[in-house]
Design a protein around this motif. Structure first.
Motif, short mmCIF file in Angstrom:
data_model
loop_
_atom_site.label_atom_id
_atom_site.label_comp_id
_atom_site.label_asym_id
_atom_site.label_seq_id
_atom_site.Cartn_x
_atom_site.Cartn_y
_atom_site.Cartn_z
N ASP A 163 0.83 -1.22 0.00
CA ASP A 163 0.00 0.00 0.00
C ASP A 163 0.85 1.26 0.00
OD1 ASP A 163 -2.24 -1.56 0.19
OD2 ASP A 163 -2.70 -1.09 2.28
N LEU A 164 0.24 2.33 -0.44
CA LEU A 164 0.80 3.67 -0.30
C LEU A 164 -0.18 4.49 0.53
CD1 LEU A 164 1.53 4.32 -4.07
CD2 LEU A 164 3.24 3.77 -2.34
N LEU A 165 0.34 5.48 1.24
CA LEU A 165 -0.53 6.33 2.03
C LEU A 165 -0.38 7.77 1.54
CD1 LEU A 165 -2.27 5.59 4.57
CD2 LEU A 165 -0.47 6.68 5.90
N VAL A 166 -1.51 8.41 1.24
CA VAL A 166 -1.47 9.82 0.84
C VAL A 166 -2.14 10.64 1.93
CG1 VAL A 166 -2.12 11.52 -0.91
CG2 VAL A 166 -1.57 9.17 -1.60
N VAL A 167 -1.45 11.68 2.38
CA VAL A 167 -1.93 12.54 3.47
C VAL A 167 -1.95 13.98 2.94
CG1 VAL A 167 -1.49 13.31 5.83
CG2 VAL A 167 -0.80 11.00 5.12
N THR A 168 -3.09 14.66 3.05
CA THR A 168 -3.11 16.06 2.62
C THR A 168 -2.24 16.88 3.58
OG1 THR A 168 -5.09 16.49 3.88
CG2 THR A 168 -5.39 16.03 1.57
N HIS A 169 -1.51 17.82 3.00
CA HIS A 169 -0.57 18.58 3.82
C HIS A 169 -1.27 19.33 4.95
CE1 HIS A 169 -2.00 22.26 1.96
NE2 HIS A 169 -1.34 22.91 2.88
N LYS A 170 -2.57 19.62 4.75
CA LYS A 170 -3.22 20.51 5.70
C LYS A 170 -3.18 19.97 7.12
CE LYS A 170 -5.76 23.23 3.57
NZ LYS A 170 -6.84 23.81 2.73
N ILE A 171 -3.43 18.65 7.28
CA ILE A 171 -3.40 18.11 8.64
C ILE A 171 -1.97 18.01 9.16
CG2 ILE A 171 -5.62 16.91 8.40
CD1 ILE A 171 -4.06 14.26 8.28
N VAL B 299 -0.18 29.63 1.35
CA VAL B 299 -0.98 30.06 2.51
C VAL B 299 -2.46 29.89 2.15
CG1 VAL B 299 -1.50 31.93 4.12
CG2 VAL B 299 0.79 31.73 3.09
N ASP B 300 -3.18 29.13 2.96
CA ASP B 300 -4.51 28.67 2.55
C ASP B 300 -5.52 28.85 3.69
OD1 ASP B 300 -6.68 27.36 1.48
OD2 ASP B 300 -5.55 25.58 0.88
N ARG B 301 -6.67 29.44 3.31
CA ARG B 301 -7.70 29.69 4.33
C ARG B 301 -8.88 28.74 4.22
NH1 ARG B 301 -8.21 36.22 4.01
NH2 ARG B 301 -8.15 35.75 1.79
N SER B 302 -8.88 27.82 3.22
CA SER B 302 -10.03 26.91 3.14
C SER B 302 -9.79 25.69 4.02
CB SER B 302 -10.29 26.49 1.68
OG SER B 302 -9.17 25.85 1.14
N ASN B 303 -10.86 25.11 4.51
CA ASN B 303 -10.78 23.99 5.45
C ASN B 303 -9.94 24.32 6.69
OD1 ASN B 303 -12.42 21.74 4.60
ND2 ASN B 303 -11.13 21.66 2.78
N VAL B 304 -10.03 25.54 7.14
CA VAL B 304 -9.31 26.02 8.33
C VAL B 304 -10.33 26.82 9.13
CG1 VAL B 304 -7.34 27.37 9.13
CG2 VAL B 304 -7.25 26.27 6.89
N PRO B 305 -10.29 26.74 10.46
CA PRO B 305 -11.23 27.56 11.23
C PRO B 305 -11.12 29.03 10.83
CG PRO B 305 -10.12 26.00 12.67
CD PRO B 305 -9.47 25.88 11.31
N SER B 306 -12.24 29.71 10.84
CA SER B 306 -12.31 31.10 10.40
C SER B 306 -11.27 31.96 11.14
CB SER B 306 -13.73 31.62 10.68
OG SER B 306 -13.91 32.84 10.03
N GLY C 71 1.90 22.81 13.86
CA GLY C 71 1.73 24.18 14.33
C GLY C 71 1.92 25.24 13.27
N ARG C 72 1.86 24.82 11.98
CA ARG C 72 2.07 25.77 10.89
C ARG C 72 0.74 26.44 10.53
NH1 ARG C 72 6.23 28.00 8.93
NH2 ARG C 72 5.91 27.41 6.76
N VAL C 73 0.16 27.11 11.51
CA VAL C 73 -1.12 27.81 11.36
C VAL C 73 -0.92 29.22 11.90
CG1 VAL C 73 -3.56 27.80 12.01
CG2 VAL C 73 -2.36 25.63 11.72
N VAL C 74 -1.45 30.20 11.18
CA VAL C 74 -1.27 31.60 11.63
C VAL C 74 -2.62 32.30 11.64
CG1 VAL C 74 1.11 31.83 10.81
CG2 VAL C 74 -0.80 32.35 9.24
N ASP C 75 -2.65 33.42 12.37
CA ASP C 75 -3.84 34.27 12.32
C ASP C 75 -3.94 34.90 10.94
OD1 ASP C 75 -4.97 34.03 14.83
OD2 ASP C 75 -3.46 35.35 15.70
N ARG D 163 -8.09 31.93 10.56
CA ARG D 163 -6.79 31.26 10.59
C ARG D 163 -6.39 30.86 9.16
NH1 ARG D 163 -4.15 31.51 15.15
NH2 ARG D 163 -3.63 29.31 15.48
N ALA D 164 -5.12 30.69 8.95
CA ALA D 164 -4.64 30.19 7.65
C ALA D 164 -3.56 29.15 7.92
CB ALA D 164 -4.07 31.34 6.82
N VAL D 165 -3.50 28.17 7.02
CA VAL D 165 -2.52 27.10 7.14
C VAL D 165 -1.37 27.37 6.18
CG1 VAL D 165 -2.15 24.67 6.57
CG2 VAL D 165 -4.09 25.31 7.98
#
Lengths: 233, 233
Positions: free
Chosen positions: A40-48, A99-106, A54-58, A108-110
């Motif tokens: 098997d291979l495992l693919v993980v979205t970077h967002k998680i 820098v991405d604001r979708s699928n992130v709590p309002s 801790g790569r999340v900012v205001d 915040r940006a990942v």
């Protein structure tokens, strides 16, 4: 019958800074009928991965968002309206320096993980210790492309396999030696995984089963074409 | 369990000018345990479509090959050594204007179909008449990318579905309205299909099962970004 299967891993909880992604994946798998299998291979979205690291900012307003983009960018290649195409400190060329604001709590940006290849390696090692199975790990992100509308998922990190399937010098179906055919197999796998992840479904992990991959020590960052080779910078 | 499956269709014979691709696919399926099912997608590599349509030329030496590239190119964007990046008459930007000598009998080269969207439509209609099932058809080719090493399969033709999965304006997993997320789903499907086709295996057709696709009348040529929108021409 030759086939591959792409299986969504359900039940990954919301990830918080300090979480171990490998543990979250193992717990989700335990509560599912899915069993991780050799090959098997495992693919993980970077967002998680970014959230765990801790790569999340205001990013409550546009000014703080733009500041985050400037911080993540090593160079700005193009700007149009709200869109900035930048080269990140890693070398990736992407919208808004990742820098991405979708699928992130309002508010915040990942950001991208600092070293997605290392993140992939760390998840792979933890899974190997826990399961005894050495499963290559790909960390994916959604990138735009020049010339073509729409985005596709590509690999920004990898561990445990070759990134390129190289058919150069191998005979093709007619016995003719093939010209340059180097398939960016980790990008194709990331795209395949996105088909079960979807963007609104909150499925951040998928198992890809049945792909003919080669063990190796490739890094995804090496898929970035060196500027000297690149005809379109 | 949410999953997708990519199934290689074995037993497609060598295609000759005038052959009906749909007939070849149906015969191959009849001799296999695979059954085409409502909801499936079909991916066909352009190479067999071009052969069936007689889009094959002599290319015994480098001069005739270069002449074919010039003929297929509407404009040359870049040259380096043997590599030419051209815009084709369709508008695709790709290496050597799509003229390809791999997986072709020696001394011959395959061109792109004249209108891959129409080719996809024709295959879909023939399959629908024969089976009563309306299966979207994607015609794929292997393209390089600026900025990234290696090639991936993308869609150059499509019939029967939307090309873009549009998450713009839909709530993401956090209920936040998503920013621009337009996934080029036909390109991701083409990449997924390539994982079972391989380059040396002579598998020109794959069934993709389980993808959440939307019926529609998109054309793959419309994925080419209009020059005015494109920041990298």
């Amino acid at each position: 019958m030759k086939s591959i299967e792409v299986i969504a891993v359900p039940g990954i909880p919301e990830i918080e800074p300090g979480d171990q992604i490998a543990d979250s994946i193992l717990q989700a798998l335990e509560q599912s009928p899915i069993e991780l299998t050799r090959g098997d291979l495992l693919v993980v979205t970077h967002k998680i991965v970014s959230k765990a690291e801790g790569r999340v900012v205001d990013s409550g307003d546009d000014a703080t968002y733009r500041a985050a983009v400037e911080e993540e960018a090593q160079a700005i290649l193009r700007r149009r309206g709200d869109l900035t195409i930048a080269r990140t400190h890693h070398g990736f060329i992407c919208a808004n320096a990742g820098v991405d604001r979708s699928n992130v709590p309002s508010g915040r940006a990942v950001l991208l993980p600092l070293n997605p290849d290392r993140s992939a390696h760390s998840i792979r090692m933890q899974l190997r210790r826990a399961t005894g199975i050495d499963v290559p790990v790909i960390i994916s992100d959604t990138f735009g492309r020049p010339w073509r509308r729409g985005q596709t998922d590509i690999a920004i990190g990898v561990s445990g396999m070759e990134a390129i399937a190289d058919f150069k010098g191998k005979p093709d179906g007619n016995g003719r030696i093939m010209e340059a055919t180097e398939i960016a197999i980790i990008d194709e796998i990331a795209s395949a995984a996105d088909l079960v992840m979807g963007k609104a479904d909150h499925i951040p992990v998928a198992i890809v089963r049945g792909v003919a991959w080669e063990p190796g020590e490739a890094r995804a960052i090496d898929l970035v074409r060196p500027p000297g080779e690149d005809l379109f910078r």
